[in-house]
Design an enzyme around this catalytic site. Sequence first.
Site, PDB file in Angstrom:
ATOM      1  N   HIS A  35       0.724  -1.165  -0.037  1.00  0.00           N
ATOM      2  CA  HIS A  35       0.007  -0.118  -0.034  1.00  0.00           C
ATOM      3  C   HIS A  35       0.981   1.212  -0.056  1.00  0.00           C
ATOM      4  CE1 HIS A  35      -3.761  -2.285   0.499  1.00  0.00           C
ATOM      5  NE2 HIS A  35      -3.352  -2.563   1.534  1.00  0.00           N
ATOM      6  N   ASP A  50      -2.775 -10.739  -1.844  1.00  0.00           N
ATOM      7  CA  ASP A  50      -3.220 -10.111  -0.840  1.00  0.00           C
ATOM      8  C   ASP A  50      -4.732  -9.724  -1.100  1.00  0.00           C
ATOM      9  OD1 ASP A  50      -2.088  -8.586   1.898  1.00  0.00           O
ATOM     10  OD2 ASP A  50      -3.988  -7.559   1.015  1.00  0.00           O
ATOM     11  N   HIS A 107      -6.165  -7.340  -0.223  1.00  0.00           N
ATOM     12  CA  HIS A 107      -6.408  -5.713  -0.484  1.00  0.00           C
ATOM     13  C   HIS A 107      -5.686  -5.321  -1.828  1.00  0.00           C
ATOM     14  CE1 HIS A 107      -6.690  -6.217   4.015  1.00  0.00           C
ATOM     15  NE2 HIS A 107      -7.912  -5.473   3.567  1.00  0.00           N
ATOM     16  N   ASP A 116      -4.443 -12.948   4.011  1.00  0.00           N
ATOM     17  CA  ASP A 116      -5.543 -12.326   4.471  1.00  0.00           C
ATOM     18  C   ASP A 116      -6.838 -12.866   3.553  1.00  0.00           C
ATOM     19  OD1 ASP A 116      -4.497 -10.675   2.737  1.00  0.00           O
ATOM     20  OD2 ASP A 116      -4.581  -8.860   3.970  1.00  0.00           O
TER      21      ASP A 116
HETATM   22 ZN   LIG Z   1      -4.052  -7.094   2.782  1.00  0.00          ZN
END
Ligand SMILES: [Zn+2]
Length: 347
Positions: free
Chosen positions: A125, A162, A164, A249
């Site tokens: 991120h 991931d 995200h 995750d």
């Molecule tokens: Zn994540």
Amino acid sequence: MKKTGIVRDNRYMEHVMGYGHPECPERLAAIYDMLDKEMGGLLLGIPAREANREELAYIHSEHYIDEIASTSGIASTYLDADTQTSAGSYNAALLAAGGLMKAVSMVNAGTLDNAFALVRPPGHHAERSRAMGFCLFNNVAIAAMHARKKLGLDRILIVDWDVHHGNGTQHSFEDNPGVLYFSSHQYPHYPGTGSYGETGRGDGEGYTLNIPLPTGYGDGDFVSIYDKVLKPAALEYKPDMILVSAGFDIYIDDPLSRMNVTPEGFAGLTSLLMDLADSCCEGKMVITLEGGYHVEGQRDSVKAVLEEMAGLRKSDISDLIARANDSIVDFAIKPVLEIHRKYWKSL
Ligand SMILES: [Zn+2]
């Protein structure tokens, strides 16, 4: 048995974002404990090193590097609503990016067959001048630049499983055809980016491949999606190395997300990526740890990935694909194939 390396260093646990934060040192402590008790002697240790300023500046602004450096030795600094630092965070972040680069160099040199950087803080991120989503420096993006600039590799495939979307990684390379960024992620979800229509720009148009997913995708679904979209595109791209942003995750009981992947699915994805690396780049694949907040589930899933990497298990990919729910797989990939057919002949 393959020569599989791991980056492991207790200083990664000196990055602490406060009591109760899900991105906690216990994530790594559980993995390191598993390594000692269940995988002793099977994996080769890669000593971490600190990333230097020139390497951080491949991706980050000078001002931002100074901002993170200024947190060193200070008990607590807030960078973002959910991203904090402790006294040891800057050093851990230098060692995370540097450890991953060391793994990339050793795999490229053939000293190791493949490697897994078991590091914190995560990175995907992190933007050029902004910490966000528990990330300080963008480890995988820095490592991809290291492979291109210092090791002379032309094409890097970054696979991000991931849950995200890796906004920072995508933004680092969206105009660069030297990196193909492939991400599957829950959508809509944090950080909000990663729609089908984000395909790159300029010379990089077509080299960003996003697969936004509703909730509830499991082992066979993920492997089937990767088999139908990533595999043909990657074989056409012919990367010189595969880097993986491995977030755990997507695990079935992860507290922050709603996917249904088990250790068997993580092993299957690893097997599929190893096959791609064998086809394209003499098996050169380096995985780095991103998110994953169910401590025991992540520990068991990392173990399955390492067993696959080291040749201690071999997933049956066709069996996993046979267990996919074809209707939800088709729902996810149909728009991707329609959009990307103009960039990739194989799709
Ligand atoms: Zn994540």
